[in-house]
Design a protein around this motif. Structure first.
Motif, mmCIF file in Angstrom:
data_model
loop_
_atom_site.group_PDB
_atom_site.id
_atom_site.type_symbol
_atom_site.label_atom_id
_atom_site.label_comp_id
_atom_site.label_asym_id
_atom_site.label_seq_id
_atom_site.Cartn_x
_atom_site.Cartn_y
_atom_site.Cartn_z
ATOM 1 N N LYS A 151 0.615 -1.202 -0.145
ATOM 2 C CA LYS A 151 0.017 0.098 0.071
ATOM 3 C C LYS A 151 0.847 1.419 0.153
ATOM 4 N N CYS A 152 1.914 1.378 0.848
ATOM 5 C CA CYS A 152 2.758 2.615 1.065
ATOM 6 C C CYS A 152 4.036 2.395 0.896
ATOM 7 N N GLY A 153 4.751 1.393 0.716
ATOM 8 C CA GLY A 153 5.911 0.893 0.319
ATOM 9 C C GLY A 153 6.949 1.103 1.734
ATOM 10 N N ASN A 154 6.498 1.191 2.875
ATOM 11 C CA ASN A 154 7.424 1.014 4.004
ATOM 12 C C ASN A 154 7.689 -0.290 4.334
ATOM 13 N N ILE A 155 8.317 -0.684 5.412
ATOM 14 C CA ILE A 155 8.825 -2.093 5.576
ATOM 15 C C ILE A 155 7.306 -2.854 6.198
ATOM 16 N N ASN A 157 5.660 -5.886 8.146
ATOM 17 C CA ASN A 157 5.764 -6.945 9.166
ATOM 18 C C ASN A 157 4.461 -7.794 9.341
ATOM 19 N N TYR A 158 3.228 -7.632 8.584
ATOM 20 C CA TYR A 158 2.080 -8.343 8.634
ATOM 21 C C TYR A 158 1.700 -8.865 7.421
ATOM 22 N N SER A 159 1.032 -9.879 7.740
ATOM 23 C CA SER A 159 0.456 -10.759 6.310
ATOM 24 C C SER A 159 -1.033 -10.509 6.289
ATOM 25 N N TYR A 160 -1.415 -9.744 5.543
ATOM 26 C CA TYR A 160 -3.024 -9.296 5.530
ATOM 27 C C TYR A 160 -3.650 -10.010 4.533
ATOM 28 N N ARG A 161 -4.731 -10.793 4.911
ATOM 29 C CA ARG A 161 -5.516 -11.682 4.347
ATOM 30 C C ARG A 161 -6.347 -11.124 3.369
ATOM 31 N N ILE A 162 -6.287 -11.258 2.113
ATOM 32 C CA ILE A 162 -7.168 -10.420 1.204
ATOM 33 C C ILE A 162 -8.465 -11.073 0.564
ATOM 34 N N PRO A 179 1.540 -8.254 1.975
ATOM 35 C CA PRO A 179 2.245 -7.890 3.220
ATOM 36 C C PRO A 179 1.997 -6.230 3.210
ATOM 37 N N ARG A 180 1.842 -6.013 4.619
ATOM 38 C CA ARG A 180 1.371 -4.749 4.927
ATOM 39 C C ARG A 180 2.432 -4.134 6.170
ATOM 40 N N CYS A 181 2.473 -2.795 6.240
ATOM 41 C CA CYS A 181 3.142 -2.425 7.210
ATOM 42 C C CYS A 181 2.073 -2.002 8.467
ATOM 43 N N ARG A 182 2.450 -1.765 9.720
ATOM 44 C CA ARG A 182 1.530 -1.485 10.664
ATOM 45 C C ARG A 182 0.347 -0.687 10.416
ATOM 46 N N THR A 186 -3.643 -1.896 9.998
ATOM 47 C CA THR A 186 -4.659 -1.245 10.831
ATOM 48 C C THR A 186 -5.535 -0.367 10.413
ATOM 49 N N LEU A 187 -5.338 0.269 9.257
ATOM 50 C CA LEU A 187 -6.245 1.259 8.714
ATOM 51 C C LEU A 187 -7.526 0.175 7.799
ATOM 52 N N ASP A 188 -7.127 -1.018 7.700
ATOM 53 C CA ASP A 188 -8.101 -1.842 7.000
ATOM 54 C C ASP A 188 -8.914 -2.632 7.973
ATOM 55 N N GLY A 189 -8.574 -2.245 9.114
ATOM 56 C CA GLY A 189 -9.464 -2.840 10.239
ATOM 57 C C GLY A 189 -8.941 -4.261 10.378
ATOM 58 N N ALA A 190 -7.844 -4.821 10.170
ATOM 59 C CA ALA A 190 -7.521 -6.126 10.609
ATOM 60 C C ALA A 190 -7.154 -6.114 12.049
#
Length: 192
Positions: A151-155, A157-162, A179-182, A186-190
């Motif tokens: 989403k943003c290009g940062n590091i 740590n999270y595996s977001y299930r799509i 892969p998603r940053c913190r 969090t923004l997508d409600g995970a």
């Protein structure tokens, strides 16, 4: 790393854990270390959980399609039988193994084996995954790898299930996880 002799001239074993999110390069790093051990003429045995048939039923395969032959197993206790003469044992997707995997790795290390374990440290809900926390507690060396947030290009740590599925264990690759940053996780409600 090398196998150092102890005072009695015997090999000393240890546990290395490679952890991180999906697409962080855990399997790639595991394969790299195992190939280097083979170059050093060490006897290497490689295992993966029988449940993991995403890319191949036998081989460990990274998302970049690097591969190495392995033995699929159902139970961590099998490692003690199949790795009796090994100098180095590689284990991929350790989060899918049973509750004895940390104790089995500890036993192998006590036998003088270098044990290299790769696995997800968190599931898709950002909760500790399987026995990885216990392996981390017993590890002599820990490598935490990061992916890049889609989403943003940062590091990341999270595996977001799509895709929708509430089972903790759901095998998948780019079709099921990203892969998603913190913040993006969090923004997508995970984490709600």
């Amino acid at each position: 790393m090398f196998i150092e002799p102890n005072i009695k001239g015997e090999r000393r074993g240890w546990i290395e854990v490679i952890c991180g999110s999906m697409f962080s390069g855990k399997t790639e790093e595991l394969i790299r270390r195992l190939k280097r051990a083979r170059i050093a003429n060490l006897k290497v045995e490689i295992f993966k959980p029988a449940i993991d048939v995403r890319y191949d039923e036998i081989k460990i395969v990274s998302h970049d399609e690097n591969a190495i032959h392995s033995t699929p197993i159902e139970s961590s206790q099998t490692l003690l039988l199949l790795a009796q003469d090994a100098d180095v044992v590689g284990i991929d997707e350790a989060q899918f193994f049973d509750d004895e995997i940390a104790n089995v790795c500890d036993e192998l290390a006590l036998r003088g084996v270098r044990v290299i374990v790769a696995g997800l440290d968190m599931d898709y809900m950002a909760k500790p995954f399987g026995q990885i926390p216990f392996l981390l507690a017993k590890a002599d060396y820990i490598t935490k790898l990061h992916a890049i947030c889609v989403k943003c290009g940062n590091i990341a740590n999270y595996s977001y299930r799509i895709i929708p599925n509430e089972e903790q264990i759901m095998l998948g690759a780019k079709n099921a996880y990203e892969p998603r940053c913190r913040n993006c996780f969090t923004l997508d409600g995970a984490l709600d």
